[in-house]
Write an enzyme that holds these catalytic residues in place. Structure first.
Site, PDB file in Angstrom:
ATOM      1  N   TYR A 148      33.511  22.390 -56.186  1.00 15.69           N
ATOM      2  CA  TYR A 148      33.315  23.242 -54.999  1.00 15.69           C
ATOM      3  C   TYR A 148      34.442  24.268 -54.912  1.00 15.69           C
ATOM      4  CZ  TYR A 148      32.672  24.356 -50.000  1.00 15.69           C
ATOM      5  OH  TYR A 148      32.466  24.986 -48.791  1.00 15.69           O
ATOM      6  N   ARG A 189      30.564  14.711 -43.486  1.00 14.74           N
ATOM      7  CA  ARG A 189      31.689  15.392 -42.858  1.00 14.74           C
ATOM      8  C   ARG A 189      32.116  14.591 -41.626  1.00 14.74           C
ATOM      9  NH1 ARG A 189      29.895  21.728 -43.863  1.00 14.74           N
ATOM     10  NH2 ARG A 189      27.779  21.025 -43.563  1.00 14.74           N
TER      11      ARG A 189
HETATM   12  P1  NAD Z   1      24.728  23.616 -45.529  1.00  9.65           P
HETATM   13  O1  NAD Z   1      24.613  22.668 -46.673  1.00  9.65           O
HETATM   14  O2  NAD Z   1      24.212  23.175 -44.199  1.00  9.65           O
HETATM   15  O3  NAD Z   1      24.045  25.006 -45.877  1.00  9.65           O
HETATM   16  C1  NAD Z   1      24.004  25.526 -47.177  1.00  9.65           C
HETATM   17  C2  NAD Z   1      22.611  26.068 -47.416  1.00  9.65           C
HETATM   18  O4  NAD Z   1      22.549  26.659 -48.726  1.00  9.65           O
HETATM   19  C3  NAD Z   1      21.536  24.976 -47.382  1.00  9.65           C
HETATM   20  O5  NAD Z   1      20.494  25.364 -46.521  1.00  9.65           O
HETATM   21  C4  NAD Z   1      21.063  24.876 -48.831  1.00  9.65           C
HETATM   22  O6  NAD Z   1      19.728  24.457 -48.940  1.00  9.65           O
HETATM   23  C5  NAD Z   1      21.295  26.298 -49.309  1.00  9.65           C
HETATM   24  N1  NAD Z   1      21.422  26.416 -50.771  1.00  9.65           N
HETATM   25  C6  NAD Z   1      22.198  25.696 -51.601  1.00  9.65           C
HETATM   26  N2  NAD Z   1      22.015  26.095 -52.878  1.00  9.65           N
HETATM   27  C7  NAD Z   1      21.101  27.096 -52.837  1.00  9.65           C
HETATM   28  C8  NAD Z   1      20.485  27.904 -53.824  1.00  9.65           C
HETATM   29  N3  NAD Z   1      20.773  27.764 -55.130  1.00  9.65           N
HETATM   30  N4  NAD Z   1      19.566  28.835 -53.440  1.00  9.65           N
HETATM   31  C9  NAD Z   1      19.270  28.989 -52.125  1.00  9.65           C
HETATM   32  N5  NAD Z   1      19.815  28.252 -51.131  1.00  9.65           N
HETATM   33  C10 NAD Z   1      20.720  27.309 -51.495  1.00  9.65           C
HETATM   34  O7  NAD Z   1      26.277  24.007 -45.412  1.00  9.65           O
HETATM   35  P2  NAD Z   1      27.032  24.856 -44.290  1.00  9.65           P
HETATM   36  O8  NAD Z   1      28.040  23.993 -43.675  1.00  9.65           O
HETATM   37  O9  NAD Z   1      26.058  25.552 -43.436  1.00  9.65           O
HETATM   38  O10 NAD Z   1      27.803  25.908 -45.207  1.00  9.65           O
HETATM   39  C11 NAD Z   1      27.293  27.231 -45.397  1.00  9.65           C
HETATM   40  C12 NAD Z   1      28.284  28.053 -46.196  1.00  9.65           C
HETATM   41  O11 NAD Z   1      29.536  28.130 -45.493  1.00  9.65           O
HETATM   42  C13 NAD Z   1      28.595  27.478 -47.577  1.00  9.65           C
HETATM   43  O12 NAD Z   1      28.718  28.521 -48.498  1.00  9.65           O
HETATM   44  C14 NAD Z   1      29.926  26.800 -47.378  1.00  9.65           C
HETATM   45  O13 NAD Z   1      30.667  26.746 -48.562  1.00  9.65           O
HETATM   46  C15 NAD Z   1      30.570  27.684 -46.329  1.00  9.65           C
HETATM   47  N6  NAD Z   1      31.575  26.933 -45.569  1.00  9.65           N
HETATM   48  C16 NAD Z   1      31.201  26.070 -44.567  1.00  9.65           C
HETATM   49  C17 NAD Z   1      32.177  25.355 -43.887  1.00  9.65           C
HETATM   50  C18 NAD Z   1      31.832  24.406 -42.764  1.00  9.65           C
HETATM   51  O14 NAD Z   1      32.748  23.820 -42.155  1.00  9.65           O
HETATM   52  N7  NAD Z   1      30.571  24.221 -42.420  1.00  9.65           N
HETATM   53  C19 NAD Z   1      33.515  25.491 -44.235  1.00  9.65           C
HETATM   54  C20 NAD Z   1      33.848  26.346 -45.267  1.00  9.65           C
HETATM   55  C21 NAD Z   1      32.872  27.075 -45.916  1.00  9.65           C
END
Ligand code: NAD
Length: 329
Positions: A148, A189
């Protein structure tokens, strides 16, 4: 005047779904792309009836094709919870690398602004505290979490390469731990896990001795920072997170109290390379975006707990099949 048009990858995820809502509220038309790997169509079901919202099943590592004009591409697709990316290491690296390349390619083709959702995990187990954007991080590339952290570091480097060659107007947001409604109770988480355990009366499992810290940000605040960054001309990276730092044990106890739960607190082994401390330095976001968190943590935690209470089916994990929702349009 034609509506501005945004493409959101990972739109059916936790953050993506809130971002789509905000963009629609701001008058954007939204093309939502997701392959439902870790997200669910239910997360955006409430948006399907809104004007200007389109949900498309697409794996952004295959290709991205969107017809018509696009003003901004917001690349949020990626497994994001440790359980998810440890189970899906190749998918995580592919979406961070190939997926990011395709998203940048779309922005280039459409001459759109591009925003990469990066992460505080690029700082790894930080040796500087709090973490400013100038800190290069302390990441173990060959540890299990490396899939990641390094995918996001590669995505940042790729984004800067497209910017430096003058091909795309890019920006990078480094997101710190964010929480809110629509997190999956079993995504591993801390906050959804603690809430699920508190609401079901099960022991609340704190990793290690619970002295490791995190700084948690309510999702509405994060989305506001993302929207401000995408509307600016800044390149970033820019930290968006709530600097309020607390130990995991204090967080577990707080959630237990807010949920009015009698769950005991138990201790389980800490995951490999689990960061000891985490706190954003948000000087840059304050100065350049006029952004700082507005939602008191207690309010955010209560709203999240209430949402879990109102959605017991989430604790059972029975999502509506994606097709049932996509085909409604
Ligand atoms: P999440 O898993 O709920 O959402 C990620 C989404 O991406 C999912 O709906 C998944 O189906 C989709 N996805 C994954 N691979 C894919 C692909 N190849 N094609 C199309 N869709 C795809 O996670 P989240 O918490 O909503 O995180 C969203 C973004 O924010 C991510 O990039 C994550 O790295 C970043 N982020 C989130 C946090 C947090 O605290 N939630 C912190 C740091 C970074």
């Amino acid at each position: 005047m034609a509506a501005r048009r945004a493409v959101v990858t990972g739109a059916a995820g936790f953050v993506g779904s809130h971002l789509c809502t905000r963009l629609l509220d701001d008058g954007f038309h939204v093309v939502a792309l997701d392959n439902f790997l870790t997200g669910a169509a239910d997360n955006v079901a409430h948006l399907l009836e809104r004007d200007g919202f389109r949900l498309i099943r697409a794996d952004v590592t295959d290709y991205i094709h969107v017809t018509g004009n696009v003003d901004v591409v917001l690349h949020f697709a990626s497994p994001a919870s440790p359980i998810d990316y440890l189970e899906l290491p190749i998918e995580t690296m592919k979406v961070g690398s190939i997926g990011t390349m395709h998203a940048l390619g779309l922005a280039k083709e459409k001459q759109a602004r591009f925003l990469l959702a990066s992460t505080s995990e690029t700082y790894g187990d930080p040796l500087i505290h709090p973490q400013p954007e100038t800190y290069w991080g302390n990441v173990n590339p060959v540890g299990p979490r490396g899939v990641y952290d390094e995918a996001k570091r590669f995505a940042e480097a790729l984004t800067m390469a497209y910017r430096r060659t003058g091909k795309v107007n890019t920006s990078i947001v480094r997101i710190f731990n964010t929480f809110g409604p629509r997190m999956r109770p079993n995504d591993g988480r801390a906050i959804p896990t603690f809430i699920r355990q508190a609401l079901t009366g099960n022991p609340i499992t704190v990793a290690g001795d619970g002295t490791q810290t995190r700084s948690i940000c309510y999702v509405d605040d994060l989305v506001d920072g993302v929207v401000r960054l995408s509307a600016s001309e800044l390149a970033g990276p820019i930290n968006i997170g709530n600097p309020h730092e607390l130990t995991m044990l204090a967080l577990a106890e707080w959630i237990r109290d807010l949920a009015d739960s009698q769950s005991p607190i138990t201790f389980v082994p800490r995951p490999v390379d689990d960061p000891s401390v985490r706190q954003p330095d948000i000087t840059l976001a304050r100065r350049e975006l006029g952004w700082e968190p507005q939602v008191p943590l207690e309010t955010g935690l209560k709203q999240t707990i209430d949402w879990f209470r109102e959605h017991p089916e989430m604790i059972e994990q029975i999502p509506v099949p994606a097709e049932a929702l996509i085909n409604r349009r």
